[in-house]
Design an enzyme around this catalytic site. Structure first.
Site, mmCIF file in Angstrom:
data_model
loop_
_atom_site.group_PDB
_atom_site.id
_atom_site.type_symbol
_atom_site.label_atom_id
_atom_site.label_comp_id
_atom_site.label_asym_id
_atom_site.label_seq_id
_atom_site.Cartn_x
_atom_site.Cartn_y
_atom_site.Cartn_z
ATOM 1 C CB CYS A 124 -0.763 0.108 1.184
ATOM 2 S SG CYS A 124 -1.868 -1.349 1.550
ATOM 3 N NE ARG A 144 4.280 1.751 -1.411
ATOM 4 C CZ ARG A 144 5.491 0.987 -0.931
ATOM 5 N NH1 ARG A 144 6.272 1.053 -1.913
ATOM 6 N NH2 ARG A 144 5.492 0.015 0.011
ATOM 7 C CD1 TRP A 149 -2.347 -4.922 -4.869
ATOM 8 C CD2 TRP A 149 -2.093 -6.241 -2.884
ATOM 9 N NE1 TRP A 149 -2.294 -6.072 -5.012
ATOM 10 C CE2 TRP A 149 -2.121 -7.004 -4.011
ATOM 11 C CE3 TRP A 149 -1.816 -6.727 -1.545
ATOM 12 C CZ2 TRP A 149 -2.278 -8.319 -3.901
ATOM 13 C CZ3 TRP A 149 -1.731 -8.167 -1.512
ATOM 14 C CH2 TRP A 149 -1.797 -9.047 -2.575
ATOM 15 C CG ASN A 205 2.759 -0.523 3.211
ATOM 16 O OD1 ASN A 205 2.086 -1.604 2.826
ATOM 17 N ND2 ASN A 205 3.988 -0.284 2.776
ATOM 18 N N GLY A 206 1.273 -2.817 5.404
ATOM 19 C CA GLY A 206 2.044 -3.838 6.096
ATOM 20 C C GLY A 206 0.543 -4.820 6.571
ATOM 21 C CD GLU A 228 11.729 -10.794 -16.171
ATOM 22 O OE1 GLU A 228 11.646 -11.597 -15.088
ATOM 23 O OE2 GLU A 228 11.161 -9.639 -16.008
ATOM 24 C CE LYS A 262 8.186 -7.696 -16.465
ATOM 25 N NZ LYS A 262 9.088 -8.291 -15.484
ATOM 26 C CD GLU A 322 4.854 -8.656 -14.078
ATOM 27 O OE1 GLU A 322 4.576 -8.421 -13.119
ATOM 28 O OE2 GLU A 322 6.317 -8.574 -14.418
ATOM 29 C CG HIS A 327 12.252 -35.193 -20.908
ATOM 30 N ND1 HIS A 327 12.644 -36.486 -21.251
ATOM 31 C CD2 HIS A 327 13.133 -34.437 -21.456
ATOM 32 C CE1 HIS A 327 13.895 -36.452 -21.780
ATOM 33 N NE2 HIS A 327 14.096 -35.254 -21.730
ATOM 34 C CE LYS A 361 8.526 -1.407 -9.714
ATOM 35 N NZ LYS A 361 8.873 -2.315 -10.830
HETATM 36 C C1 AGP Z 1 8.326 -7.924 -11.899
HETATM 37 O O1 AGP Z 1 7.796 -7.488 -12.928
HETATM 38 C C2 AGP Z 1 7.065 -8.111 -10.673
HETATM 39 N N1 AGP Z 1 6.392 -6.866 -10.692
HETATM 40 C C3 AGP Z 1 7.686 -8.700 -9.483
HETATM 41 O O2 AGP Z 1 7.870 -10.017 -9.715
HETATM 42 C C4 AGP Z 1 9.001 -8.308 -8.670
HETATM 43 O O3 AGP Z 1 10.046 -8.412 -9.631
HETATM 44 C C5 AGP Z 1 9.108 -8.960 -7.298
HETATM 45 O O4 AGP Z 1 8.118 -8.543 -6.450
HETATM 46 C C6 AGP Z 1 10.267 -8.471 -6.793
HETATM 47 O O5 AGP Z 1 10.410 -7.323 -6.376
HETATM 48 P P1 AGP Z 1 11.810 -6.402 -5.898
HETATM 49 O O6 AGP Z 1 12.534 -6.553 -7.204
HETATM 50 O O7 AGP Z 1 11.391 -5.196 -5.308
HETATM 51 O O8 AGP Z 1 12.226 -7.424 -4.662
#
Ligand code: AGP
Length: 608
Positions: A2, A27, A74, A100-101, A480, A484, A487, A503, A603
């Protein structure tokens, strides 16, 4: 997960809070609210939905005051709705709080307070704290917050205001990010620097288990024993525009376009007089020479960068590397000791799983090296050494430039360790340093081809499932690329080692299945071409990403080929990832998704 913001000064707090929340929406964005203190008391305006909904409510019925707190959410405990949105207010209506938390013992506290006659409106853990502060309030808000924090367990960044203390803003943190912004006759709190960078460049980094008493002209930091703490001022020179879209439609595209600059900023300052100089590194040659194993721990994209790091460090420095997602590492009682180095990767430097995994490694004696993008973040401050990726603020939820620079930082580490172990002769060392410094230019070249990728995306944005297959570094890269796409386009996707398809998984390949193949590892090229033939024989459509010099050979088997400059395959991932990022971006845009704020995500994952 958040974003919180707060203001105390002589201006109307409301627009300052809303503007700060706009910078924090990445966030979390399922609900938002503000609490403003004025002569009428606490004025809370909060609602489910994006920040724009709250802004519209405030435009229709303005609220004015010079002290206030704001929150963009969030959801963790309690679904996104008006009642569960923050700020939360104490029973007597005199204290408001944003959080936040996650409060881990909120149920026990809630039961205790219900026993004392308190009634709860929401399903959240945060509301419990608002009531508990009231319960502990004996006329001093700071003392009441301190007493409360000695009773709660979990992660928190709080902002607290009270009608009985109209000229004070109180904040506190443990494991969730919080900074204090210092102004002239005004002060601020926020989850991160960009939220209030427009108002000040001077900040105080708040440490875990600290409470901050903030007045217009005074800021005092205490530990939970009530002992005053001294803190130096962090002055940042970021250009405010770095935290803006700068004419791009989305932050994600802006941040992809920034990759050459971000790579230059990460690589070049570390290469001086043809030698790698890692800033303020305490890691001694002895520690590196005696290192028996390197752990790389991270989450998500940072984890995928770590997999590249494994290949790089093992190939050059000949030290065994184990890469693991932080949420697994921290709970399996890992075998870690003082003959190991643990590299902790994180863009935000606040990912709770990663932070806790680092603490686990430290507790077991490992030296820790953080590779982090956000200066002064929790992971950066708690690690023994930190190597910053100077990528600048990354706002889009989908990480792009941070990945490229994380991989570049790992190359610097791999080459530096190999050199310090006497495994790299002068010629090879010099060649590697030259190759590293050419990477930004290669990414620049790839970015010129983005229309080719956009065209391919336009033919496949309705795909139901996409496979990414590769071998060696290309397999790590495929992980990766797949994330991408998932998400931000919400299309199911899987990354597979090319040699593994036969396999079992090749059973899923049918007419029209889209398969994306990074083919940058020349010694595995023929094997991958065989894999392409295998999937083509079952009807797959194949997009290959390969070096220019192999493009004509690969185009004989693939349906489409994106070529990247002829870079040493060892360094290819920092360049070949960009077409994968662009492909995911264009597919998401064509599907009409919110590219920068995809559903269900945030994020910085500062909850477990
Ligand atoms: C990456 O596109 C994602 N948003 C997510 O996997 C991110 O990489 C992950 O949460 C780790 O975040 P950080 O690098 O801030 O620790």
């Amino acid at each position: 997960m958040c974003g919180i913001v707060g203001y105390i000064g002589k201006k109307n707090a409301t627009p300052i809070l809303v503007e700060g929340l706009k910078k924090l929406e990445y966030r979390g964005y399922d609900s938002a609210g503000v609490a403003i203190i004025n002569d009428e008391g606490i004025n809370v305006v909060k609602t489910k939905g994006r920040l724009a909904v709250l802004e519209d409510m405030l435009n229709k019925e303005p609220v004015e005051g010079m002290v206030g707190i704001g929150h963009t959410r969030w959801a963790t405990h309690g679904e996104p709705n008006d009642v569960n949105s923050h700020p939360h207010v104490s029973e007597n209506g005199r204290i408001a709080l944003v959080h936040n938390g996650i409060i881990e013992n909120y149920i026990q506290i809630k039961e205790f307070l219900i026993g004392k006659g308190y009634e709860f409106k929401s399903d959240t853990d945060s509301e419990v704290v608002a009531h508990l502060i009231e319960y502990n309030y004996k006329g001093d808000l700071v003392a009441a917050v301190m007493a409360t924090l000695n009773e709660v367990e979990g992660a928190y960044a709080f902002g607290v205001v009270s009608t009985d203390n109209p000229d004070r803003l109180v904040a506190a943190r443990k494991d969730s990010p919080l900074i204090v912004g210092l102004g002239q006759g005004e002060n601020f709190i926020a989850s991160d620097i960009p939220a209030i960078l427009k108002h000040t460049r001077d900040f105080l980094i708040i440490e875990d288990k600290e409470v901050v008493s903030i007045e217009r002209d005074k800021v005092e930091i205490y530990n939970l024993l009530g002992e005053k703490q001294e803190r130096g001022i962090l002055h940042v020179d970021w250009d405010v525009s770095q935290a803006e879209k700068g004419g791009y439609e989305h932050f994600m595209m802006k941040e992809i376009a920034e990759e050459p600059a971000a790579l230059k900023a990460t690589i070049n300052p570390r290469i001086k007089d043809n030698d790698i100089v890692l800033d303020k590194f305490n890691l001694s040659d002895e520690t590196i020479k005696n290192c028996e194993k390197i752990n790389i721990i991270a989450c998500g994209t940072a984890y995928h960068a770590g997999v590249i790091g494994k290949y790089a460090i093992e190939k050059l420095a000949r030290i065994p590397v184990e890469v693991e997602v932080a949420s697994e590492f921290r709970y399996r009682d890992p075998i870690v000791n003082d003959r190991q180095i643990t590299i902790v990767m994180s863009q935000s430097g606040e990912t709770l799983d990663t932070l806790m995994a680092m603490r686990e490694a430290k507790k077991k004696g490992s030296t820790t090296l953080a590779i982090v993008n956000v200066v002064g973040s929790s992971i950066a401050r708690e690690a023994d050494d930190v190597l910053y990726t100077w990528a600048g603020p990354e706002i889009a939820v989908a990480s792009t430039k941070a990945y490229n620079t994380q991989v570049a930082a790992l190359y610097l580490v791999a080459i530096s360790f190999a050199r310090r172990k006497g495994l790299l002769d002068d010629e090879t060392y010099k060649k590697y340093l030259e190759e590293l410094q050419e990477i930004p230019g290669h990414v620049e070249t790839v970015l010129k081809d983005k229309e080719v990728i956009q065209k391919f995306a336009s033919r496949h944005f309705n795909a139901k499932s996409v496979f990414y297959i590769g071998r060696g570094l290309d397999y790590a890269l495929s992980m990766e690329g797949s994330l991408k796409l998932k998400e931000i386009s919400y299309i199911h996707s899987e990354a597979y080692a090319g040699g593994e398809l036969k396999h079992g998984t090749i059973a899923l390949i049918e007419e029209g299945t889209l398969v994306i193949c990074p083919l940058t590892q020349e010694q595995l090229l023929e094997k991958m071409i065989s894999n392409i033939r295998e999937v083509k024989a079952r009807g797959a459509v194949v997009l290959a990403i390969t070096l220019e010099k192999n493009a004509s050979e690969v185009s004989k088997v693939a349906d489409a080929v994106i070529s990247i400059p002829n870079i040493d395959p060892f360094f290819a991932p920092t360049v070949a990832v960009t077409p994968l990022q662009l492909f995911a971006y264009y597919v998401s845009v064509m599907k009409g998704n919110d590219v920068d704020k995809p559903r269900n995500l945030a994020k910085s994952v500062t909850v477990e």
